[in-house]
Design a protein around this motif. Sequence first.
Motif, PDB file in Angstrom:
ATOM      1  N   VAL A 178       6.396  37.354 -32.169  1.00  0.00           N
ATOM      2  CA  VAL A 178       5.173  37.901 -32.762  1.00  0.00           C
ATOM      3  C   VAL A 178       3.939  37.189 -32.204  1.00  0.00           C
ATOM      4  O   VAL A 178       2.912  37.820 -31.918  1.00  0.00           O
TER       5      VAL A 178
ATOM      6  N   LEU B  15      -1.677  41.414 -26.957  1.00  0.00           N
ATOM      7  CA  LEU B  15      -2.593  42.445 -27.450  1.00  0.00           C
ATOM      8  C   LEU B  15      -4.030  42.006 -27.253  1.00  0.00           C
ATOM      9  O   LEU B  15      -4.895  42.791 -26.871  1.00  0.00           O
TER      10      LEU B  15
ATOM     11  N   LEU C 265       3.262  38.593 -28.903  1.00  0.00           N
ATOM     12  CA  LEU C 265       2.683  39.933 -29.028  1.00  0.00           C
ATOM     13  C   LEU C 265       1.183  39.852 -29.329  1.00  0.00           C
ATOM     14  O   LEU C 265       0.376  40.572 -28.732  1.00  0.00           O
ATOM     15  N   LEU C 266       0.809  38.973 -30.259  1.00  0.00           N
ATOM     16  CA  LEU C 266      -0.607  38.864 -30.616  1.00  0.00           C
ATOM     17  C   LEU C 266      -1.444  38.455 -29.398  1.00  0.00           C
ATOM     18  O   LEU C 266      -2.528  38.984 -29.164  1.00  0.00           O
TER      19      LEU C 266
ATOM     20  N   ARG D 226       5.464  43.873 -36.995  1.00  0.00           N
ATOM     21  CA  ARG D 226       4.918  44.635 -35.873  1.00  0.00           C
ATOM     22  C   ARG D 226       4.159  45.868 -36.373  1.00  0.00           C
ATOM     23  O   ARG D 226       3.124  46.239 -35.817  1.00  0.00           O
TER      24      ARG D 226
ATOM     25  N   VAL E 250       3.085  48.003 -29.885  1.00  0.00           N
ATOM     26  CA  VAL E 250       3.479  46.720 -30.467  1.00  0.00           C
ATOM     27  C   VAL E 250       4.980  46.463 -30.330  1.00  0.00           C
ATOM     28  O   VAL E 250       5.506  45.518 -30.904  1.00  0.00           O
TER      29      VAL E 250
ATOM     30  N   ILE F 182       0.858  44.786 -37.477  1.00  0.00           N
ATOM     31  CA  ILE F 182      -0.009  44.512 -36.332  1.00  0.00           C
ATOM     32  C   ILE F 182      -0.504  45.825 -35.728  1.00  0.00           C
ATOM     33  O   ILE F 182      -1.670  45.940 -35.336  1.00  0.00           O
ATOM     34  N   ALA F 183       0.370  46.838 -35.704  1.00  0.00           N
ATOM     35  CA  ALA F 183      -0.063  48.144 -35.198  1.00  0.00           C
ATOM     36  C   ALA F 183      -1.236  48.666 -36.025  1.00  0.00           C
ATOM     37  O   ALA F 183      -2.211  49.204 -35.485  1.00  0.00           O
TER      38      ALA F 183
END
Lengths: 668, 333
Positions: free
Chosen positions: A198, A205, A201-202, A167, A144, A170-171
Motif C-alpha cells: 500500500v 500514485l 501504491l501511494l 485499495r 490502484v 485509495i481509489a
Amino acid sequence: MSAQLAPEDVLTDEGYAVVATAEDLHVTFRRNGKAIHALRGISLEIRRGEILGLVGESGSGKSVLGLTLLGLHGAGATISGRATVRGRDMVSATDAERREVRIAHLGAVFQDPMTSLNPTMRVGRQVAEAAGSDEEALRLLRLVGVPEAESRMSAFPHELSGGLRQRVMIAMAVAGNPDLVIADEPTTALDVTVQAQVLRLLRTLRDELGCSVLMITHDLGVAAQIADRVAVMYAGRLAELGESDAVLRNSAHPYTLGLMRSRLTLGVDRSRALPALAGEVPSPAAPQPGCAFSPRCSVAGPDCVETSPEPVEVEPGHHSACLRPLAVVRRTDTMGPAVLTARAEPARIDQDTAALSLRSVVKTFGVGKGFGRKRTLHALRGVSLQIAQGESVALVGESGSGKSTLLRVAAGLEAADSGEVELSGGSRPQMVFQDSGASLTPWMTVEQILGERVRDLGRAARAAKVREALSLVGLPAEVGAARATQLSGGQRQRVCLARATIVPPPVLLCDEPTSALDVSLAASVINLIARLRRELGMSVLFVTHDLSVARVVADRIAVMYLGQIVEIGASDRVTSAPLHPYTRSLVSAVPDVGLTPVILPGEPASPLNPPSGCAFHPRCADATESCRDTELGLRLQRVANDDVDRVACINIDLSHVPTPVYITPKGA
Amino acid sequence: MTQVRFVGQRFAAMVIIVLALAAAVFALQKMSPLDPVHARLGGQASQGAIAAERHALGLDKPIVTQFGHYLAGLVHGDLGDSYRTRRPVTTDLLAYVPATAELAASGLIIALVLAIAFAFASTLRVPGAALFRLGLMLGASVPTFLLGVFGILLFYQHFGWLPASGRTSIGNAPTGPTHLLTLDGLLHGRPDVTWDAIKHLLMPATAIALGPAVAIGRVLRSSLEGELGSDYVRTARAKGRSERQILLGHVVRNAIGAAVSMTGLQVGLMFAGVLVVEQVFGWPGLGLYIAESIPVADFPAIAGVTLLLGSAYVVINAAVDVIQAAADPRIRV
C-alpha cells in the motif's frame, strides 16, 4: 515559519507552490465536560506534489490536523487560526464551500478500511460517488491495482480482503485528481507485507497524479519509507520539521531523538533493557505553559518551563522548536537517567523441563450460518511447540496465521480438535491482552480485580498481596482504589500484568500487549515483561505481528503461516538470517529508516481454503512444481542437526545454519 | 441464488413454527376440562347419542390420530365448528378478519409514519422535535383502552369530528372484493365510503399505534445517530457528499435493521391492542368475536383466532428477516 504566500500565488490554477497550510491553528473541543486542547498553535505548509509525513504519538493532535484540513473537525470544536486548502480557509468556510473544496481538491484515506467503507453499498457505487461515473470508478479500481476490477465493482466490502478494501479507499481518495490526499494511518490495520504494497501504491500514485499526500502515522519507519519531508508533533504543537533524512537521521529536537532511540527496530540491542522515554505524553485536557516536552526532557532548563518555543530554522529547511542550542541537544543523551539500566541478567532457562508442550494441535472453526452452509476455517493445522521452563517464545505471523488461536488453545480458552496440550505444574497459564481497557471490568476497582485471584487469603493478607503485585509492576499502591477508566493506557497494561502475576503462573501468555501502545510505552511494557519473567521464573509465549518486538522479547521466534509453523529458531538468527521464503519477506517488509523493502506480492491466502502442498507456494518466488504437491507432507526439518533451528521448506539447504548478521542500529 | 436460499430457509422455519403452534393449541384443547361432545349435545343427551357423537367426531381414536386429523383439517382450512355460532370457525373468521386486518394495517402504517417522523425529527434536530416527542411519549404511556375512551370523549363528544364506533356510517357500503372498506370504496368508485372508513379508522388505529410508534422510533433514532457517527459517514463526508445524500444514501440502509426487528416484535403487541380497542370502539372484528367466545369456552373459535394471529405474527417476522437480509448483505453470508 510558514512562508506567507500572496493570495495570487495560491489561487492561480497553475504554478501554485503550496497546496495546504495550517496557520497558527488552535483546535479545542469538549469531551466529557473537559476542554481538550488538541492543537495549540501549529503552522506548517504542504507543498505541491510532496508527501509530508505527520508523525506523533496518540494525543499529539496529528489526526485532528488532518480532519481540520478536511473541514471535518465537527461542530463542537473551538478553532482559531487558519487551515487552508488551495487558498480556501476550511475553518471559516461554509459547509457548502467545504464540500466544494473536498470534491475539487481533497481525498482521504482512513485507518480501518472495513469500517470506513459503507458495509451495505457495493464498492463500485461507493467509488462512483467520488468518481462521478461507473466507467471512471472502474478505471480507478484498475489504477490502484484491484485485480478483476470489473467483477469487484459489484462486491460488498466484507467480500474483500483488508488490503483490497484499502485499495478501494485509495481509489476513492484519488478520484477527480485531488491536489491533496490526507491519509490517516492508512496502513496501521494492515499486515506488514500488505502495508509495504500500500505504501508503494501511494508513492506511485503521487508520482503519476502529482498530488500531495499528508501521511499521518505513528510509525517512524513508515514515514521514513514514504515521506519527502517529516513533521513531528508533540502535544498539539510542531516539534520538528524538515527533509525526512534530516529529521529522522539527524534529529534536532530532543523529542525526535528520544523517539528514534526508543523505537524498536531489528537492530536494537537485545541484551539491555530497551531505552524508553521517561514519563508519559501530557494530557491534552491540562496543557502546561512552556515546552510540553520539558518534563520528559533531559536537557530542559528552567526557561523551558516558562517559554513555549517556536520552530526555528536550525539547518537549511530543517526547523526545530527547542530553546537549547542544537549542539547541546545532539551531544546530550536525551533519554534521561532512567534509561541506562545495567546489562540485564539473562533469564535462567531450564532446557530439560518443558513448561508447555503442544503436540500436533489441530483446531478448526465452523463459519457461516444456516443449514449445510457451514465452511471450515482451518485455524491450526498440526502445530507442535515446546517451551522450556523460563524460556520466552514469540509467535509471529500475519492475520489469519493462527497465532492467537494457538495462544487461546494453550490458555485452555479453546479446546483443540486433536493433539495434546501439556502444562507442567498444576496451575493454569495467565493471559495479557492487546486491549487493556476492554480486558478490565469497568466497574471494579483495581484492588478488587487483583483480589479476585487471591480470594482465599484473609482481608489483610489480600491487601498486602495486591500492594506487592502493584509495586512489582511499578505502580503506586494508590492505583488500587482506581477504576480502569481512570488510568492511562500504559497503567492499564501494567494492571493487567499485575493481575496475571499476583500468583506467579508457570507460563505467561501475551496477545499483542504492546501493539495498541505508543512507542515509548511499548518499550517500557516490554522491559517490564522481561523483568517479571526473570524475577518470577516464568515462561512467556508472546504473540505479535511485529518482528522487532518479537526479537526483543523472545529467545526463540516461531513464524506461522496459515495455521502452521514454517520456521522456528533463535531470535537473532530468524530476524537477521531468515531461511524460509516467507520469513525472508516478512523481515524485508518491516519499514525502517534507510531501508528499501522487498515487496511480497499477493495477500495471505484464506484459512477457509488453504492452498495444497506448501500453503505459501502461491506467493513464493522460489516455488517449484513439487511445492504444489498435495502429498508433499511438509514438516519442520532440523537445520544442520541443531536443536534450535527448524524450517519447513523443500528448497532450502539444511546442511548449515546461516550466521546471524547483526544489523547496526540505524537512525540514531 | 443465496437470496432465494435464504428466503427458502426462513419459509421452512416458518412452517415449523406454525406446526408447533398448532400442536400447542391442540394440546390445550385436550387438556381443557370442557367436553366438546357435552358442549354440542347439551346435558340431557343419552349415553348412546354421546358415544355416537364421539365416534362421529373421531374422539374415540388414539390422540396421535386425532392430531393428524386436526392437522389435515388445518391444511384444508377446516378449524372445526364453533360451539356458539354452530358455523364452521373458518366461515366466522372470514367474516371478522377483514375489519381487524384493516384496523391493524392502519395502526401499523400510522405507527411507522409517526416513528419515522419522530426519529428523523430528533436526529436532524428539527425545531419542535422535542415537543413532538413529548406528545408521543405521553400518548404511549396511557393504556390503549383509556386512550380510546379519551379520544371518544374529545373528538366525538366534544368536537364531533370523528365517529365513535363501527367501521362505517354508510348503509349501502359496497362489500367485496377485498372487504376492506377503504379499498372497496375506491374500487367501486365511491370515495365517500373510503373517506368515511378512514374517519372511523383514525381514532382506534391511532390508539393502538402510539406505543409501537415510540418503541420503533426510539430504536430508529438511536441507530440513525449511531450510524451518523461511524467511519463510513466520515468517508462519505470526505468525498464531499451532502448531509442529505449521506443520510438517505448511506445511513438509512444501515440503520433500519434494529427498527425492522422492533417493528416485528411490536406487531405482536399490536394484535393484543387491537383486541382491546375493538371493544372500546364497537369494531366488528376478531376482538368482538373472541370476546364473545371466551365466556362460553368456545374452544374451536378461540383456537382458530389464536392460530390465525400466531401465523400472522410468524409471517410478519419472517418478512422482517427477509427485509433485514435485503438491507444488509452481511446477513446472507
